[in-house]
Design an enzyme around this catalytic site. Structure first.
Site, short mmCIF file in Angstrom:
data_model
loop_
_atom_site.label_atom_id
_atom_site.label_comp_id
_atom_site.label_asym_id
_atom_site.label_seq_id
_atom_site.Cartn_x
_atom_site.Cartn_y
_atom_site.Cartn_z
N LEU A 147 11.76 1.61 -0.04
CA LEU A 147 10.55 1.17 -0.72
C LEU A 147 10.71 1.50 -2.19
CD1 LEU A 147 7.74 2.53 1.68
CD2 LEU A 147 8.62 0.19 1.56
N ASP A 148 10.22 0.63 -3.05
CA ASP A 148 10.29 0.90 -4.48
C ASP A 148 9.51 2.17 -4.82
OD1 ASP A 148 11.68 -1.46 -4.79
OD2 ASP A 148 9.90 -2.63 -5.30
N LYS A 149 9.83 2.76 -5.96
CA LYS A 149 9.19 4.01 -6.38
C LYS A 149 7.67 3.93 -6.31
CE LYS A 149 8.53 6.91 -10.48
NZ LYS A 149 8.86 7.12 -11.91
#
Length: 313
Positions: A147-149
């Site tokens: 998952l992106d930051k």
């Protein structure tokens, strides 16, 4: 698959015979597709180390495959971790000897990268678990998907190599349930839709992804409108594929960028956000050992909920 020797260590080796429909594909793209448990960057690292051969000879990442080529990739055992365990609290939704499901907070990076080896989900997992699969190398133990930051929500992590293979195969077969909530700019008139557009590295900006035909992978996102506001729409997205930044790229591509996404949307921050409003709400998969289907859901993070309440006021 076969076992080989590399010094004093055992290697896992996979051999492929290239068929006509696979010809002219870059070898790093081919191996990433056919060995879904390892990332493209790790494939390229193995190529640089001479652990990928074509017809018995070392190759380069940009080699275009030919019919009847014999491709062998040798995967060494996990190196000793250089990432330090850190006592960071985890919101654990499920855990057993094979897999752990965590609700990742917004703002946390999933795995360390060069120059950033602390404060990540992996650091926290190493402190909590002690045992994670080593398939993706030193800096990404156990990580099957990312998952992106600034994307919050549910992520599954493998605690051994067998579980990693099984979960990665489910991702490849598109049998994993992944549903996200996102707030996008503008009002979407349609009740639902499907975006089927390939995603690859943006040739004009290597830090971004883009809908592009060359050097790309198939990407499919389904969306459904949940609620409309004056100039915003709350949607649920269901992923068939899991390309980097997929929802962010696809929604921007059709003219509805995510709120807070400065990379693919308006450059001026909205609601004082420093990242996109995207939440991995539902995650479902077959348990890698028992085969039982497991599904989990998590509530919206506070910052996402506050923006919605502000829009409803």
């Amino acid at each position: 698959m076969q076992n080989l020797k590399w010094g004093e260590y055992d290697l896992e080796a996979y051999t492929f015979q290239i068929e006509p429909q696979q010809a002219k594909t870059r070898i790093d793209v081919f191996l990433t597709t056919n060995c879904p448990e390892i990332s493209r960057s790790y494939v390229q690292k193995l190529i640089e180390e001479g652990l990928v051969t074509v017809n018995g000879q070392p190759t380069k990442a940009n080699y275009k495959l030919r019919v009847a080529d014999e491709v062998t990739i040798e995967i060494p055992p996990a190196e000793e971790l250089m990432v330090e365990p850190e006592d960071i609290p985890l919101d654990i939704y499920y855990e057993d000897k094979d897999v752990i499901v965590v609700n990742k907070p917004r703002g946390m990076v999933v795995h360390p990268a060069e120059g950033n080896t602390s404060g990540t989900l992996v650091n926290a997992l190493l402190y909590h678990c002690k045992d994670l699969s080593g398939i993706n190398g030193v800096l990404r133990p156990g990580i099957v998907h990312r998952l992106d930051k600034d994307t919050s929500g549910l992520i599954m992590v493998a605690k051994n190599d067998q579980a990693h293979h099984a979960l990665a195969q489910q991702l490849k077969d598109r049998t994993v349930t992944r549903r996200y909530l996102a707030l996008v700019h503008h009002r979407i008139k349609e009740e639902q839709g499907t975006i089927n557009a390939p995603i690859g590295r943006d040739p004009r900006d290597r830090q971004k992804m883009a809908v592009i035909e060359r050097n790309s992978k198939a990407a499919v996102t389904h969306f459904q409108v949940m609620e409309r506001f004056a100039d915003y729409t709350l949607i649920e997205c269901r992923l068939e594929t899991g390309r980097t930044h997929q929802i962010r790229v696809h929604m921007a591509y059709i003219g509805y960028p995510l709120v807070g996404d400065l990379k693919y949307g308006p450059k001026k921050p909205h609601f004082n956000l420093d990242g996109q409003l995207l939440h991995a709400r539902v995650l479902g998969f077959q348990h890698p050992t028992t085969g039982q289907y497991l599904e989990f859901s998590s509530p919206l993070p506070e910052v996402f909920q506050q923006v919605l309440e502000q829009l409803k006021a």
